[in-house]
Scaffold this motif. Structure first.
Motif, PDB file in Angstrom:
ATOM      1  N   PRO A   1       0.804  -1.226   0.000  1.00 16.77           N
ATOM      2  CA  PRO A   1       0.000   0.000   0.000  1.00 16.77           C
ATOM      3  C   PRO A   1       0.836   1.274   0.000  1.00 16.77           C
ATOM      4  N   GLU A   2       2.094   1.171   0.419  1.00 20.78           N
ATOM      5  CA  GLU A   2       2.965   2.345   0.414  1.00 20.78           C
ATOM      6  C   GLU A   2       3.528   2.634  -0.975  1.00 20.78           C
ATOM      7  N   GLU A   3       3.518   1.636  -1.857  1.00 23.86           N
ATOM      8  CA  GLU A   3       4.035   1.814  -3.211  1.00 23.86           C
ATOM      9  C   GLU A   3       2.924   2.019  -4.241  1.00 23.86           C
ATOM     10  N   CYS A   4       1.735   1.514  -3.959  1.00 23.02           N
ATOM     11  CA  CYS A   4       0.607   1.606  -4.898  1.00 23.02           C
ATOM     12  C   CYS A   4       0.289   3.070  -5.188  1.00 23.02           C
ATOM     13  N   VAL A   5       0.122   3.393  -6.476  1.00 19.41           N
ATOM     14  CA  VAL A   5      -0.191   4.762  -6.882  1.00 19.41           C
ATOM     15  C   VAL A   5      -1.667   4.918  -7.243  1.00 19.41           C
ATOM     16  N   ASP A   6      -2.457   3.924  -6.890  1.00 12.01           N
ATOM     17  CA  ASP A   6      -3.913   3.983  -7.035  1.00 12.01           C
ATOM     18  C   ASP A   6      -4.377   4.177  -8.479  1.00 12.01           C
ATOM     19  N   CYS A   7      -3.649   3.621  -9.422  1.00 15.43           N
ATOM     20  CA  CYS A   7      -4.017   3.790 -10.828  1.00 15.43           C
ATOM     21  C   CYS A   7      -5.125   2.834 -11.263  1.00 15.43           C
ATOM     22  N   GLY A   8      -5.214   1.673 -10.630  1.00 13.88           N
ATOM     23  CA  GLY A   8      -6.254   0.711 -10.967  1.00 13.88           C
ATOM     24  C   GLY A   8      -5.996  -0.119 -12.205  1.00 13.88           C
ATOM     25  N   LEU A   9      -4.825   0.021 -12.810  1.00 15.01           N
ATOM     26  CA  LEU A   9      -4.531  -0.735 -14.026  1.00 15.01           C
ATOM     27  C   LEU A   9      -4.519  -2.242 -13.797  1.00 15.01           C
TER      28      LEU A   9
END
Length: 115
Positions: free
Chosen positions: A37-45
């Motif tokens: 969760p600290e690396e996820c950029v919330d792009c949803g790809l």
């Protein structure tokens, strides 16, 4: 918000999601993937790439899968990143679509498998 891998991934471990992730946020265990969760950029790809439909936005996570928020965060700190796709698990077809696989989760990082 972040994205979360749920128990639908356990014993399947497809990795098309890894290839599409611009943040290299996936971490690999012996029979499961998680998103850091600290690396996820919330792009949803990653969501449409998962053939098991195992990845959800945290805000859209079903009630019965809420525990996976903590599981992803915890295991992401212990497991190595996975940067390239691999073949799914050998017997993934027999596990595909099976519900309630949390009890099958192995908390073993991939690096320890070859040791």
């Amino acid at each position: 918000m972040t994205f979360v891998v749920t128990d639908k991934c356990i014993n399947c471990k497809h990795t098309a999601c890894v290839d599409i992730c611009p943040a290299d946020a996936f971490r690999e265990g012996s029979n499961f993937l998680v998103i850091d969760p600290e690396e996820c950029v919330d792009c949803g790809l990653c969501v449409p790439e998962c053939p098991e439909e195992a990845i959800f936005a945290e805000s859209e996570l079903p009630d019965e899968a809420q525990t996976f928020i903590q599981i992803n965060a915890e295991l992401a700190q212990e497991w190595p990143e996975i940067l390239e796709p691999k073949a799914p698990m050998d017997d993934y077809k027999s596990w595909s679509g099976k519900p309630d696989k949390l009890a099958l989760l192995e908390r073993i990082p991939v690096k320890e498998l070859s040791a």
